[in-house]
Every structure is written in structure tokens, then in C-alpha cells.
Write a protein that holds these residues in place. Sequence first.
Motif, short mmCIF file in Angstrom:
data_model
loop_
_atom_site.label_atom_id
_atom_site.label_comp_id
_atom_site.label_asym_id
_atom_site.label_seq_id
_atom_site.Cartn_x
_atom_site.Cartn_y
_atom_site.Cartn_z
N GLY A 153 35.34 41.23 51.89
CA GLY A 153 36.46 42.05 51.87
C GLY A 153 36.49 42.61 50.45
N GLN A 154 37.72 43.55 50.41
CA GLN A 154 37.96 44.24 49.30
C GLN A 154 38.59 43.17 47.97
OE1 GLN A 154 40.16 47.94 49.15
NE2 GLN A 154 39.07 48.85 50.85
N VAL A 155 37.98 43.68 46.84
CA VAL A 155 38.33 42.87 45.73
C VAL A 155 39.15 43.65 44.77
CG1 VAL A 155 37.76 41.48 43.75
CG2 VAL A 155 36.44 41.10 45.96
N THR A 156 40.42 43.44 44.65
CA THR A 156 41.05 44.60 43.86
C THR A 156 42.25 43.93 42.92
OG1 THR A 156 43.18 44.82 45.37
CG2 THR A 156 41.25 46.08 45.74
N ASP A 206 45.15 43.56 43.14
CA ASP A 206 46.28 43.01 44.00
C ASP A 206 45.44 42.25 45.40
OD1 ASP A 206 48.12 43.90 42.48
OD2 ASP A 206 47.90 45.88 43.25
N GLU A 207 44.39 42.07 45.67
CA GLU A 207 43.83 41.62 46.84
C GLU A 207 42.56 40.91 46.68
OE1 GLU A 207 42.76 43.39 51.16
OE2 GLU A 207 43.11 44.67 49.53
N SER A 208 42.39 39.76 46.94
CA SER A 208 41.56 38.76 46.69
C SER A 208 40.69 38.60 47.95
CB SER A 208 41.95 37.35 46.38
OG SER A 208 42.56 36.72 47.63
N ALA A 209 39.24 38.27 47.76
CA ALA A 209 38.33 38.29 48.92
C ALA A 209 37.38 37.33 48.39
CB ALA A 209 37.63 39.51 49.18
N GLU A 242 36.57 32.60 46.32
CA GLU A 242 37.56 33.96 46.53
C GLU A 242 38.26 34.17 45.24
OE1 GLU A 242 41.71 34.76 49.29
OE2 GLU A 242 40.59 33.17 49.46
N TYR A 302 40.00 37.57 42.70
CA TYR A 302 40.71 38.74 42.37
C TYR A 302 39.75 39.68 41.45
CZ TYR A 302 45.06 37.51 44.54
OH TYR A 302 46.01 36.91 45.40
N GLN A 303 40.04 40.74 41.12
CA GLN A 303 39.23 41.70 40.33
C GLN A 303 39.24 41.41 38.75
OE1 GLN A 303 40.68 45.73 40.11
NE2 GLN A 303 38.59 46.57 39.59
#
Length: 282
Positions: A183-186, A188-191, A140, A142-143
Motif C-alpha cells: 500500500g502507499q506509505v506516506t 499520514d498513511e501507513s502500509a 506496517e 509510516y513514511q
Amino acid sequence: MVSMEEEALISIGRFAALTKLSHKALRLYDHNGLLPAAYTDSASGYRYYTDDQRHRAALIGVMRKMEIPLATIEAILDTTTPEDAVSEFSAWWEHQQRAFAGRKGLAEYVTTRLSHEGTPTMKVHTRVVPERTFAFVSKEVYQAELDEFVMASFAKLFDHLTAHGLRPAHTSPEDPTYLIFHGQVTPDESAIVDVCVPFNGMVPPGVDIAIRLEPEHHEAYTPIAKRDAEYPQLLHAYDAVAEWVHAHGEPTLPAREVFVTDFMAAGPDDHVFDVAFPYQPR
């Protein structure tokens, strides 16, 4: 009689006028240790400063206008040498420039989607992908962590598979590699991201390396040139394929990037990977 030391003190009102910092800001900076008052009257609580604090106060004021966090300002100003202070500040500034470039790209993406009424225009192709066995590393992220994780994982996977004679040490259309996004990796958002290398044969799992079989499936995809492979420009490709799948079938497996060449060695116009969505046709 007033001592020479007391005469050299500057009242908070005068110091605020000299530095263009408000009383409220000076009290905050004193409280958190960023700019402690030189002397505080125990009876009145009134703060006093010295002339040699004006340089630090001026820098704090300018850096706050740049929206530098207080903790970062403290780290910059409390370095031991001017060179270290410049290095700390430069690191923060370079990070801001990268962040702005990302936001600028997102703004261009939003503008494009709005002007096209939300309809992606990229060409989408289809294919049937045969059953494949993957060696993969999963994490998992983050960007900001993605590139380092991907590079290290590909190196580990190729070392493991080539050591067993099961895979050429390169990526090609005949021997692709994969990034599978759960999931989306940004920023602010991990996947969870799987770094995958297909192979033929039998091999034991390795340290942090797992093995799985992916079934035959239909895939919708659009080819990506290296010049278009950066986030957020890449969002256009994901939108196009996702819209196509929504119109023609149902997604069955997570979206992925299917690499067909060595990304680092490729030229800006070279086809480097496909944005692909496994799906079940209607």
C-alpha cells in the motif's frame, strides 16, 4: 488601602494591549496553564498579570503566529535552561523545514502532472523474473519510520543468511534485494512493507524473519538513479510503470523497489534500484 502587590498587578485589558494578545487568547492560556493569571478576582473573575509575565506572553504570541501547537510552546517555555529551550524550538523548526520540503516536492509533482496532462514520460522495460525464495521482515510503517525499519531489517536479514552461507553480504544485479509495498506509505498513511533478501538453499526462519517462495512472473520496471530516489520525485516512476501496466496487462503482485547496488555507497548518477510492477500480459 491598596497594597504594593495589588498596585503591581496589570489588568487583563492593559496586559492585552501591552502584549498584543486578545482577551480570548489570554483566557485560553490561563485555562490551559500556558500563561496563568497572577491573580484572579474571586468575585468578578477578572484576571490580573505581572510585568515579568510580559516576556513569556510575547514569546507565546510570536510562536502562535508560527502555528506552533500550544503543547509544543509549553514544552519549549517550561524547559529548565535557555539552552534547552533553544534545543526544543530548533527541533520543532527543523521538523517544519523537512515537512515544507516534502510539500514543495509534492507541489512540483502536481505541477508536472498537470502540465503533462497526467501522462508520465519515463521509459518502461519488461523482464521475466524467475521463481525466488525470500527471507523477509514485514511491518506496517509510516513514511517517517520507513528508513530506520529498512536499514535494521536488511542488517538482520544479511546476518541471518550469511551465517548460513546462503548469500553474499552485498547487493548487486545478480543478487538483488527488495522492498515490497502492500500500500502507499506516506506521512499520514501507513502500509505493510516487506524487506526481502532472495537466497538459494534452505534456511530456518529467524526472530521476526519469515521465508516465502515467490513464483516466476513478468515484471514492468523503470531504473532509478540515486538523485531521483527520494519521495515525492519517485512518484513519477511509480506513475509511469503503473500506467504502462494498465495499458498492457494486469497487476499480479504488489509493487516493489528492486535494489541492484549498495544505496548508501552509490553516487548521485548511479543506478540504485528499479521501480517494478509484476503483471500478467494481455
